[in-house]
Design an enzyme around this catalytic site. Sequence first.
Site, PDB file in Angstrom:
ATOM      1  CG  HIS A 152       2.433   8.524   2.237  1.00  0.00           C
ATOM      2  ND1 HIS A 152       2.009   8.766   3.526  1.00  0.00           N
ATOM      3  CD2 HIS A 152       1.342   8.046   1.586  1.00  0.00           C
ATOM      4  CE1 HIS A 152       0.729   8.449   3.642  1.00  0.00           C
ATOM      5  NE2 HIS A 152       0.289   8.006   2.479  1.00  0.00           N
ATOM      6  CG  HIS A 195      -1.881   1.165   1.260  1.00  0.00           C
ATOM      7  ND1 HIS A 195      -2.957   1.250   2.089  1.00  0.00           N
ATOM      8  CD2 HIS A 195      -1.891   2.327   0.558  1.00  0.00           C
ATOM      9  CE1 HIS A 195      -3.609   2.400   1.892  1.00  0.00           C
ATOM     10  NE2 HIS A 195      -2.970   3.073   0.974  1.00  0.00           N
ATOM     11  CD  GLU A 251       0.300   5.295  -1.090  1.00  0.00           C
ATOM     12  OE1 GLU A 251       1.067   5.303  -0.115  1.00  0.00           O
ATOM     13  OE2 GLU A 251      -0.936   5.432  -0.972  1.00  0.00           O
TER      14      GLU A 251
HETATM   15  P1  AMP Z   1      -3.115   6.855   1.824  1.00  0.00           P
HETATM   16  O1  AMP Z   1      -3.669   8.198   1.365  1.00  0.00           O
HETATM   17  O2  AMP Z   1      -1.742   6.573   1.344  1.00  0.00           O
HETATM   18  O3  AMP Z   1      -3.292   6.649   3.304  1.00  0.00           O
HETATM   19  O4  AMP Z   1      -4.000   5.770   1.124  1.00  0.00           O
HETATM   20  C1  AMP Z   1      -5.369   5.770   1.271  1.00  0.00           C
HETATM   21  C2  AMP Z   1      -5.993   5.781  -0.075  1.00  0.00           C
HETATM   22  O5  AMP Z   1      -5.434   4.749  -0.865  1.00  0.00           O
HETATM   23  C3  AMP Z   1      -7.476   5.537  -0.032  1.00  0.00           C
HETATM   24  O6  AMP Z   1      -8.106   6.398  -0.960  1.00  0.00           O
HETATM   25  C4  AMP Z   1      -7.607   4.092  -0.462  1.00  0.00           C
HETATM   26  O7  AMP Z   1      -8.851   3.820  -1.057  1.00  0.00           O
HETATM   27  C5  AMP Z   1      -6.473   4.000  -1.441  1.00  0.00           C
HETATM   28  N1  AMP Z   1      -5.987   2.641  -1.634  1.00  0.00           N
HETATM   29  C6  AMP Z   1      -5.653   1.744  -0.714  1.00  0.00           C
HETATM   30  N2  AMP Z   1      -5.244   0.618  -1.272  1.00  0.00           N
HETATM   31  C7  AMP Z   1      -5.310   0.811  -2.607  1.00  0.00           C
HETATM   32  C8  AMP Z   1      -5.018   0.007  -3.725  1.00  0.00           C
HETATM   33  N3  AMP Z   1      -4.542  -1.240  -3.611  1.00  0.00           N
HETATM   34  N4  AMP Z   1      -5.208   0.546  -4.941  1.00  0.00           N
HETATM   35  C9  AMP Z   1      -5.658   1.810  -5.088  1.00  0.00           C
HETATM   36  N5  AMP Z   1      -5.951   2.614  -4.087  1.00  0.00           N
HETATM   37  C10 AMP Z   1      -5.787   2.115  -2.840  1.00  0.00           C
END
Ligand code: AMP
Length: 226
Positions: free
Chosen positions: A119, A61, A115
């Site tokens: 991040h 992730h 990402e």
């Molecule tokens: P983050 O902002 O890095 O904390 O990630 C959260 C976001 O990532 C949310 O919108 C999730 O729906 C999305 N997310 C989590 N896993 C996946 C995935 N495998 N593919 C695409 N989006 C994802």
Amino acid sequence: MKSNNSFFIMLLTIRCLTLVCVSQDFDFFYLVQQWPGSFCNIQRNCCYPTTGKPAADFGIHGLWPNYNNGSHPSNCDPDNPYDESKISDLIILMQNNWPTLACPSGNGTKFWAHEWNKHGTCSESVLSQHQYFKAALDGKKAVDLLQTLEKADIKPNGTSYSLNQIRKAIEDAVGFPPGIQCTVAPSGNRQLYQVYVCVDTSGKKFIRCPLMPKEKCGPSIEFPSF
Ligand code: AMP
């Protein structure tokens, strides 16, 4: 006296610049991997990547810089946006190990860009874009969660296991206890969703997590198939 003062100011400036250049603006990384079977059970309309159904394996992730107080920096440098040309040699590995499951289907670019921008830019003092994605891929390879769990007879076939059993199997492989998050499936069962391990600020070494993410698993967790 005047020249003494200027010398002192010069030294101070050099020291400040050094601190700005080499200090990291975070305390550790979470390397977060997720089980696609559980993601797809909550996001009932998860979408496979345009490049094909991902392997039945944990996917990355993200690699998330964090502070010891539980908060985290985000979107740290709009001047250094995701640039696929910097990681073109990693794309096949990313497709295989960092699959997007969001809808509508995509080739991964949107997820990886999110990402990096959210991040990755917050650890750019330590890891370039290429080093950042490589560190996440290397970290996943070093843990191999699925193999680790299967060796402990924990298999993704809809069986339920105790949270302690899952945690111990991963701790035995990594050296430190992981953070574990669950989702609630439409059936009401808690399912194994995300596994957090902690990595030092170099992005290379597993460390004991300074603090665990919030976990909402009961004592018994289902490991669904994918
Ligand atoms: P983050 O902002 O890095 O904390 O990630 C959260 C976001 O990532 C949310 O919108 C999730 O729906 C999305 N997310 C989590 N896993 C996946 C995935 N495998 N593919 C695409 N989006 C994802």
